[in-house]
Design a protein around this motif. Structure first.
Motif, PDB file in Angstrom:
ATOM      1  N   THR A 139       1.062  -0.893  -0.257  1.00  0.00           N
ATOM      2  CA  THR A 139       0.202  -0.234  -0.134  1.00  0.00           C
ATOM      3  C   THR A 139       0.980   1.105  -0.121  1.00  0.00           C
ATOM      4  OG1 THR A 139      -0.144  -0.319   2.319  1.00  0.00           O
ATOM      5  CG2 THR A 139      -2.163  -1.193   0.766  1.00  0.00           C
ATOM      6  N   LYS A 140       0.113   2.108  -0.639  1.00  0.00           N
ATOM      7  CA  LYS A 140       1.234   3.861  -0.415  1.00  0.00           C
ATOM      8  C   LYS A 140      -0.014   4.608  -0.903  1.00  0.00           C
ATOM      9  CE  LYS A 140       2.908   5.316  -4.634  1.00  0.00           C
ATOM     10  NZ  LYS A 140       3.902   6.002  -5.977  1.00  0.00           N
ATOM     11  N   GLU A 141       0.233   5.621  -0.477  1.00  0.00           N
ATOM     12  CA  GLU A 141      -0.056   6.962   0.010  1.00  0.00           C
ATOM     13  C   GLU A 141       0.162   7.987  -0.770  1.00  0.00           C
ATOM     14  OE1 GLU A 141      -3.138   9.734   2.592  1.00  0.00           O
ATOM     15  OE2 GLU A 141      -2.694   8.214   3.454  1.00  0.00           O
ATOM     16  N   ASP A 142      -0.336   8.919  -1.755  1.00  0.00           N
ATOM     17  CA  ASP A 142       0.899  10.225  -1.899  1.00  0.00           C
ATOM     18  C   ASP A 142       0.094  10.710  -2.221  1.00  0.00           C
ATOM     19  OD1 ASP A 142      -0.077   9.939  -4.719  1.00  0.00           O
ATOM     20  OD2 ASP A 142       1.658   8.733  -5.062  1.00  0.00           O
ATOM     21  N   GLY A 171      -3.648   9.422  -4.558  1.00  0.00           N
ATOM     22  CA  GLY A 171      -4.612   9.073  -4.083  1.00  0.00           C
ATOM     23  C   GLY A 171      -3.634   7.790  -2.683  1.00  0.00           C
ATOM     24  N   VAL A 172      -4.504   6.787  -2.840  1.00  0.00           N
ATOM     25  CA  VAL A 172      -4.340   5.943  -2.310  1.00  0.00           C
ATOM     26  C   VAL A 172      -4.090   4.596  -3.075  1.00  0.00           C
ATOM     27  CG1 VAL A 172      -4.157   3.739  -0.489  1.00  0.00           C
ATOM     28  CG2 VAL A 172      -5.355   6.510  -0.283  1.00  0.00           C
ATOM     29  N   HIS A 173      -2.893   3.296  -3.399  1.00  0.00           N
ATOM     30  CA  HIS A 173      -2.973   3.019  -3.756  1.00  0.00           C
ATOM     31  C   HIS A 173      -2.537   1.471  -3.695  1.00  0.00           C
ATOM     32  CE1 HIS A 173      -1.945   6.344  -6.720  1.00  0.00           C
ATOM     33  NE2 HIS A 173      -0.628   6.382  -5.786  1.00  0.00           N
ATOM     34  N   SER A 211      -6.006   2.407  -7.205  1.00  0.00           N
ATOM     35  CA  SER A 211      -5.808   3.291  -6.609  1.00  0.00           C
ATOM     36  C   SER A 211      -7.279   4.000  -6.871  1.00  0.00           C
ATOM     37  CB  SER A 211      -4.915   4.571  -8.497  1.00  0.00           C
ATOM     38  OG  SER A 211      -3.649   3.487  -8.050  1.00  0.00           O
ATOM     39  N   ILE A 221      -7.854  10.931  -3.167  1.00  0.00           N
ATOM     40  CA  ILE A 221      -8.536  11.033  -1.297  1.00  0.00           C
ATOM     41  C   ILE A 221      -9.088  11.767  -0.733  1.00  0.00           C
ATOM     42  CG2 ILE A 221      -6.826   9.345  -0.297  1.00  0.00           C
ATOM     43  CD1 ILE A 221      -4.373  11.661  -0.444  1.00  0.00           C
ATOM     44  N   LYS A 222      -9.700  12.251   0.413  1.00  0.00           N
ATOM     45  CA  LYS A 222      -9.748  13.775   0.729  1.00  0.00           C
ATOM     46  C   LYS A 222     -11.340  14.034   0.335  1.00  0.00           C
ATOM     47  CE  LYS A 222      -6.044  14.124   3.594  1.00  0.00           C
ATOM     48  NZ  LYS A 222      -5.136  14.978   4.506  1.00  0.00           N
TER      49      LYS A 222
END
Length: 104
Positions: A23-26, A29-31, A95, A98-99
């Motif tokens: 998992t990764k957030e940038d 978004g969230v992936h 993907s 977010i927010k």
């Protein structure tokens, strides 16, 4: 979604292998990436993923699982990216924005 993709990955590793979940957030978004060391797919097979009744499992698959995955991701305004090479494995990345960017 995760259960379906993970099960497909396990089925693709007929003689065993490794299943990775990352998992990764940038800022975009969230992936979530699901990677296997299975038999992989050709570019033609990848292009057909998500089509109703398209299955690489022969009589053991309905061809509906990935279609549902694609529809769920799309309903959440997300994307599905598939990278696969025959005999090397497959990576599927989901993907999601977010927010407050998801509208119902």
């Amino acid at each position: 979604m995760l259960l379906n993709i993970s099960k497909n990955s396990i089925d693709a590793m007929r003689s065993g292998g490794i299943l990775f979940l990352f998992t990764k957030e940038d800022e975009t978004g969230v992936h979530l990436s699901i990677t296997d060391t299975g038999i992989g797919m050709t570019s033609e097979q990848v292009a057909r993923l998500g089509e109703p009744f398209f299955s690489l499992k022969g009589n053991k698959g309905t061809g509906l699982g990935m279609m549902v995955v694609f529809r769920i991701v799309e309903s959440m305004r997300g994307t599905v990216h598939v990278n696969s090479q025959p005999m090397k494995g497959t990576r599927i990345t989901l993907s999601f924005p977010i927010k407050g960017t998801i509208h119902r």
